[in-house]
Design a protein around this motif. Structure first.
Motif, PDB file in Angstrom:
ATOM      1  N   ALA A  49       0.837  -1.207   0.000  1.00  0.00           N
ATOM      2  CA  ALA A  49       0.000   0.000   0.000  1.00  0.00           C
ATOM      3  C   ALA A  49       0.874   1.260   0.000  1.00  0.00           C
ATOM      4  O   ALA A  49       0.567   2.237  -0.691  1.00  0.00           O
ATOM      5  N   GLU A  50       1.961   1.227   0.755  1.00  0.00           N
ATOM      6  CA  GLU A  50       2.880   2.371   0.795  1.00  0.00           C
ATOM      7  C   GLU A  50       3.525   2.611  -0.580  1.00  0.00           C
ATOM      8  O   GLU A  50       3.634   3.746  -1.020  1.00  0.00           O
ATOM      9  N   MET A  51       3.919   1.537  -1.257  1.00  0.00           N
ATOM     10  CA  MET A  51       4.533   1.679  -2.576  1.00  0.00           C
ATOM     11  C   MET A  51       3.531   2.234  -3.587  1.00  0.00           C
ATOM     12  O   MET A  51       3.861   3.104  -4.394  1.00  0.00           O
ATOM     13  N   VAL A  52       2.278   1.761  -3.530  1.00  0.00           N
ATOM     14  CA  VAL A  52       1.234   2.267  -4.426  1.00  0.00           C
ATOM     15  C   VAL A  52       1.011   3.752  -4.164  1.00  0.00           C
ATOM     16  O   VAL A  52       0.898   4.557  -5.103  1.00  0.00           O
ATOM     17  N   ALA A  53       0.973   4.126  -2.888  1.00  0.00           N
ATOM     18  CA  ALA A  53       0.789   5.545  -2.537  1.00  0.00           C
ATOM     19  C   ALA A  53       1.929   6.397  -3.093  1.00  0.00           C
ATOM     20  O   ALA A  53       1.702   7.522  -3.560  1.00  0.00           O
ATOM     21  N   GLN A  54       3.148   5.861  -3.083  1.00  0.00           N
ATOM     22  CA  GLN A  54       4.288   6.598  -3.626  1.00  0.00           C
ATOM     23  C   GLN A  54       4.173   6.777  -5.138  1.00  0.00           C
ATOM     24  O   GLN A  54       4.536   7.820  -5.674  1.00  0.00           O
ATOM     25  N   VAL A  55       3.654   5.761  -5.833  1.00  0.00           N
ATOM     26  CA  VAL A  55       3.454   5.884  -7.285  1.00  0.00           C
ATOM     27  C   VAL A  55       2.404   6.941  -7.569  1.00  0.00           C
ATOM     28  O   VAL A  55       2.588   7.822  -8.413  1.00  0.00           O
ATOM     29  N   VAL A  56       1.291   6.887  -6.835  1.00  0.00           N
ATOM     30  CA  VAL A  56       0.200   7.844  -7.022  1.00  0.00           C
ATOM     31  C   VAL A  56       0.674   9.266  -6.733  1.00  0.00           C
ATOM     32  O   VAL A  56       0.328  10.210  -7.449  1.00  0.00           O
ATOM     33  N   ALA A  57       1.509   9.428  -5.705  1.00  0.00           N
ATOM     34  CA  ALA A  57       2.026  10.751  -5.334  1.00  0.00           C
ATOM     35  C   ALA A  57       3.140  11.227  -6.260  1.00  0.00           C
ATOM     36  O   ALA A  57       3.571  12.375  -6.177  1.00  0.00           O
ATOM     37  N   GLY A  58       3.623  10.338  -7.121  1.00  0.00           N
ATOM     38  CA  GLY A  58       4.693  10.716  -8.044  1.00  0.00           C
ATOM     39  C   GLY A  58       6.084  10.556  -7.465  1.00  0.00           C
ATOM     40  O   GLY A  58       7.060  10.976  -8.079  1.00  0.00           O
ATOM     41  N   SER A  59       6.198   9.963  -6.273  1.00  0.00           N
ATOM     42  CA  SER A  59       7.513   9.747  -5.656  1.00  0.00           C
ATOM     43  C   SER A  59       8.295   8.647  -6.358  1.00  0.00           C
ATOM     44  O   SER A  59       9.512   8.588  -6.274  1.00  0.00           O
ATOM     45  N   ILE A  60       7.574   7.732  -7.023  1.00  0.00           N
ATOM     46  CA  ILE A  60       8.214   6.674  -7.803  1.00  0.00           C
ATOM     47  C   ILE A  60       7.917   6.955  -9.260  1.00  0.00           C
ATOM     48  O   ILE A  60       6.766   7.165  -9.645  1.00  0.00           O
ATOM     49  N   GLU A  61       8.949   6.993 -10.071  1.00  0.00           N
ATOM     50  CA  GLU A  61       8.793   7.270 -11.497  1.00  0.00           C
ATOM     51  C   GLU A  61       7.888   6.236 -12.149  1.00  0.00           C
ATOM     52  O   GLU A  61       7.996   5.043 -11.871  1.00  0.00           O
ATOM     53  N   ALA A  62       7.027   6.680 -13.046  1.00  0.00           N
ATOM     54  CA  ALA A  62       6.133   5.771 -13.765  1.00  0.00           C
ATOM     55  C   ALA A  62       6.926   4.749 -14.576  1.00  0.00           C
ATOM     56  O   ALA A  62       6.479   3.630 -14.781  1.00  0.00           O
ATOM     57  N   GLU A  63       8.139   5.127 -15.022  1.00  0.00           N
ATOM     58  CA  GLU A  63       8.962   4.206 -15.809  1.00  0.00           C
ATOM     59  C   GLU A  63       9.414   3.003 -14.978  1.00  0.00           C
ATOM     60  O   GLU A  63       9.779   1.970 -15.529  1.00  0.00           O
ATOM     61  N   ALA A  64       9.426   3.141 -13.659  1.00  0.00           N
ATOM     62  CA  ALA A  64       9.864   2.056 -12.781  1.00  0.00           C
ATOM     63  C   ALA A  64       8.763   1.012 -12.576  1.00  0.00           C
ATOM     64  O   ALA A  64       8.999  -0.031 -12.001  1.00  0.00           O
ATOM     65  N   VAL A  65       7.562   1.310 -13.089  1.00  0.00           N
ATOM     66  CA  VAL A  65       6.416   0.420 -12.927  1.00  0.00           C
ATOM     67  C   VAL A  65       6.094  -0.200 -14.287  1.00  0.00           C
ATOM     68  O   VAL A  65       6.087   0.499 -15.294  1.00  0.00           O
TER      69      VAL A  65
END
Length: 199
Positions: A49-65
């Protein structure tokens, strides 16, 4: 070895829990002289859930998913989010405990910690609920419509049974002969189940 594997699984669960991980499966393969003890791991529900929240918040680059997850075609909660650091930490702590508690397989063995992969096994109702919407391959104990092998999109998972949309995947000849587009399979009738990777 089955009893020892149960004990090994309990230790793996304990170590994984202390690292914010869940054990998906434990397998022992190979020969008595040289075997591999493989533990399949993923982040626990809170970690995912924390990792998903980071993707949604833009903390994790979309290219990394993976692309289909980034596009929203598949649920980000279905990813294991396991890192190399997670595997290294688990292997170090788990390997030490196996030695201390003398639970390792007899003879030489290799310990591997990894993600369950895109074709991960599904073993519990919670797995089927989590992966609803995914393509799955199921083998039953007892035949349904004279067939034990089914492949389709998991559309529903109830308390005692799940439903597959058979039009979503190519069927074997027995399944095609049934002429049905959906099949309901009792959870207690599932011998093996796993995800079918979609690219």
């Amino acid at each position: 070895m089955a009893l020892k594997l149960d004990e090994i699984r309990k230790v793996a669960d304990r170590v994984a829990g202390s690292l914010g991980l869940d054990v998906v499966d434990v397998e022992l393969t190979g020969s008595a002289k040289s075997c591999v003890l493989c533990v399949y791991l993923e982040k626990n529900a809170a970690g995912r859930a924390e990792m998903v929240a980071q993707v949604v918040a833009g903390s994790i680059e979309a290219e990394a998913v993976p692309e289909r997850f980034a596009k929203g075609e598949l649920d980000l909660n279905q990813l294991s989010w396991l890192t190399h650091e997670d595997c290294a930490s688990f292997s170090r702590d788990f390997g030490t405990l196996l030695d201390v508690e003398d639970l390792g397989p007899d003879g030489e063995y290799t310990l591997e910690a990894s993600s369950p992969g895109l074709d991960r096994k599904l073993t519990a109702r919670v797995d089927f609920e989590r992966f609803k919407g995914s393509l799955v391959k199921i083998q039953t104990f007892e035949p349904i419509a004279n067939n034990r092998h089914w492949q389709g999109r998991l559309t529903a998972c109830g308390q005692d049974a799940l439903t597959l949309d058979l039009t979503a995947a190519k069927q074997n000849s027995k399944a095609r002969k049934t002429g049905v587009s959906t099949v309901e399979i009792g959870l207690s009738n599932i011998e093996k189940a796993q995800l079918v990777p979609e690219f």
